[in-house]
Design a protein around this motif. Sequence first.
Motif, PDB file in Angstrom:
ATOM      1  N   VAL A  51       0.867  -1.176   0.000  1.00  0.00           N
ATOM      2  CA  VAL A  51       0.000   0.000   0.000  1.00  0.00           C
ATOM      3  C   VAL A  51       0.905   1.226   0.000  1.00  0.00           C
ATOM      4  CG1 VAL A  51      -1.740   1.323   1.249  1.00  0.00           C
ATOM      5  CG2 VAL A  51      -1.851  -1.181   1.224  1.00  0.00           C
ATOM      6  N   ASP A  79      -2.368  -0.809  -3.787  1.00  0.00           N
ATOM      7  CA  ASP A  79      -3.342   0.245  -3.532  1.00  0.00           C
ATOM      8  C   ASP A  79      -2.604   1.511  -3.116  1.00  0.00           C
ATOM      9  OD1 ASP A  79      -5.763   1.522  -3.302  1.00  0.00           O
ATOM     10  OD2 ASP A  79      -6.557   0.243  -1.702  1.00  0.00           O
ATOM     11  N   VAL A  81      -3.189   5.031  -0.691  1.00  0.00           N
ATOM     12  CA  VAL A  81      -3.975   5.789   0.286  1.00  0.00           C
ATOM     13  C   VAL A  81      -3.238   7.097   0.527  1.00  0.00           C
ATOM     14  CG1 VAL A  81      -4.899   5.867   2.627  1.00  0.00           C
ATOM     15  CG2 VAL A  81      -4.900   3.707   1.363  1.00  0.00           C
ATOM     16  N   ASP A  85      -7.091  11.633   0.465  1.00  0.00           N
ATOM     17  CA  ASP A  85      -8.232  10.743   0.682  1.00  0.00           C
ATOM     18  C   ASP A  85      -8.791  10.908   2.092  1.00  0.00           C
ATOM     19  OD1 ASP A  85      -7.998   9.523  -1.845  1.00  0.00           O
ATOM     20  OD2 ASP A  85      -6.633   8.004  -1.085  1.00  0.00           O
ATOM     21  N   SER A 116     -13.909   9.300  -4.313  1.00  0.00           N
ATOM     22  CA  SER A 116     -13.976   7.839  -4.404  1.00  0.00           C
ATOM     23  C   SER A 116     -15.421   7.374  -4.225  1.00  0.00           C
ATOM     24  CB  SER A 116     -13.088   7.198  -3.336  1.00  0.00           C
ATOM     25  OG  SER A 116     -13.557   7.521  -2.038  1.00  0.00           O
ATOM     26  N   ASP A 118     -16.774   5.196  -2.318  1.00  0.00           N
ATOM     27  CA  ASP A 118     -17.222   5.008  -0.936  1.00  0.00           C
ATOM     28  C   ASP A 118     -17.496   6.337  -0.234  1.00  0.00           C
ATOM     29  OD1 ASP A 118     -14.458   5.529  -1.033  1.00  0.00           O
ATOM     30  OD2 ASP A 118     -14.110   4.626   0.929  1.00  0.00           O
ATOM     31  N   LEU A 215      -7.817   4.575   7.488  1.00  0.00           N
ATOM     32  CA  LEU A 215      -8.261   4.347   6.115  1.00  0.00           C
ATOM     33  C   LEU A 215      -7.401   3.284   5.444  1.00  0.00           C
ATOM     34  CD1 LEU A 215     -10.058   5.071   3.722  1.00  0.00           C
ATOM     35  CD2 LEU A 215      -8.517   6.998   3.236  1.00  0.00           C
ATOM     36  N   ALA A 216      -6.082   3.340   5.644  1.00  0.00           N
ATOM     37  CA  ALA A 216      -5.185   2.365   5.022  1.00  0.00           C
ATOM     38  C   ALA A 216      -5.469   0.948   5.533  1.00  0.00           C
ATOM     39  CB  ALA A 216      -3.729   2.737   5.300  1.00  0.00           C
ATOM     40  N   ARG A 218      -8.357  -0.180   6.598  1.00  0.00           N
ATOM     41  CA  ARG A 218      -9.619  -0.636   5.996  1.00  0.00           C
ATOM     42  C   ARG A 218      -9.395  -1.088   4.562  1.00  0.00           C
ATOM     43  NH1 ARG A 218     -11.657   4.147   8.393  1.00  0.00           N
ATOM     44  NH2 ARG A 218     -12.049   5.116   6.346  1.00  0.00           N
ATOM     45  N   ARG A 219      -8.615  -0.318   3.817  1.00  0.00           N
ATOM     46  CA  ARG A 219      -8.345  -0.689   2.423  1.00  0.00           C
ATOM     47  C   ARG A 219      -7.546  -1.998   2.363  1.00  0.00           C
ATOM     48  NH1 ARG A 219      -7.872   4.259  -0.662  1.00  0.00           N
ATOM     49  NH2 ARG A 219      -9.839   5.414  -0.377  1.00  0.00           N
ATOM     50  N   ALA A 222      -9.773  -4.921   3.017  1.00  0.00           N
ATOM     51  CA  ALA A 222     -10.589  -5.190   1.836  1.00  0.00           C
ATOM     52  C   ALA A 222      -9.801  -5.940   0.768  1.00  0.00           C
ATOM     53  CB  ALA A 222     -11.129  -3.878   1.273  1.00  0.00           C
ATOM     54  N   LEU A 223      -8.501  -5.652   0.659  1.00  0.00           N
ATOM     55  CA  LEU A 223      -7.654  -6.321  -0.327  1.00  0.00           C
ATOM     56  C   LEU A 223      -7.322  -7.756   0.054  1.00  0.00           C
ATOM     57  CD1 LEU A 223      -4.977  -3.605  -1.248  1.00  0.00           C
ATOM     58  CD2 LEU A 223      -6.557  -4.704  -2.840  1.00  0.00           C
TER      59      LEU A 223
END
Length: 295
Positions: A51, A79, A81, A85, A116, A118, A215-216, A218-219, A222-223
């Motif tokens: 990330v 990804d 972040v 963002d 984004s 979301d 946020l990172a 959460r991303r 998700a990945l």
Amino acid sequence: MTDLIDSLAAIPGQYDAVFCDLWGCLHNGKTAYPAAVEALRAFKAKGGTVVLLTNSPRPAGSVESQIAGLNVPRDCWDDIVSSGDAAQYGLFSGAVGARVHHIGAPKDLTFFHDISPDLAPLAAAHPVTLVPLREAEGVVCTGLADDTTETPDDYRAALLQMKANGLTMLCANPDLIVDLGDRRLYCAGALAAAYEDMGGTALYFGKPHPPIYDLARRRLTALTGKDDPRILCIGDGVNTDVQGGQSEGLDTLFVTAGIAAHEFGTDANAPDKTLLAAWLAEKQQYATYAIPFLH
């Protein structure tokens, strides 16, 4: 004691992911560092997730376009972040009101409209209008209007007007400085610091502050589908990358040849261990590992 290593691969393979800084680690503002690209590719090849965690005030989509132009290949990361963002969540949650004044370069206007999926419902429910400073409820600072010629001193009058009007500044990039090749430029964080020195209020969402890490994470979940991945934070900013990682309880890899390279001797490829240890102690910071350049 910080462990000085010679390559990312030399670290025992206990990490599921890295949060890797961009400027000073993966590129110098003009072009990518090939060795850093290969190091991240190798980490991914072993099953790791990369990330890119950046204090850029631009949203991830704009950052992706920017780094593609710097020859950072898409296959070395998973990804992005950005501080932009994370700061957008603050903006569209009403942190500085609905009528805001923008301090920054025209290229950073993507901050206000590159939304984004979301975040789109929140942005639609709480629209923001850009207005002159005299009409503003708050201020968003993405940087200097022309960071190649200006310094924070050029903004003293505007900052004094903001203070007189009791405005809060949303700082979309906590970095104070970056190096563009061999040139040193000021960032939004330098203006926010100047405003706070006047007694003004600034809000931060990028490194080392929690919102960008929330946020990172959460991303990353998700990945990968992992709720508690083992993460290594990589960066050249002791007060951003190292401090932020420490505050999150994460291990850190400090890149010594970045913005603080002059502190560790005359050879950027061979930082003086004694100078490094003393400098980190003076900063009251601790990095798990250190490396001259990411490779």
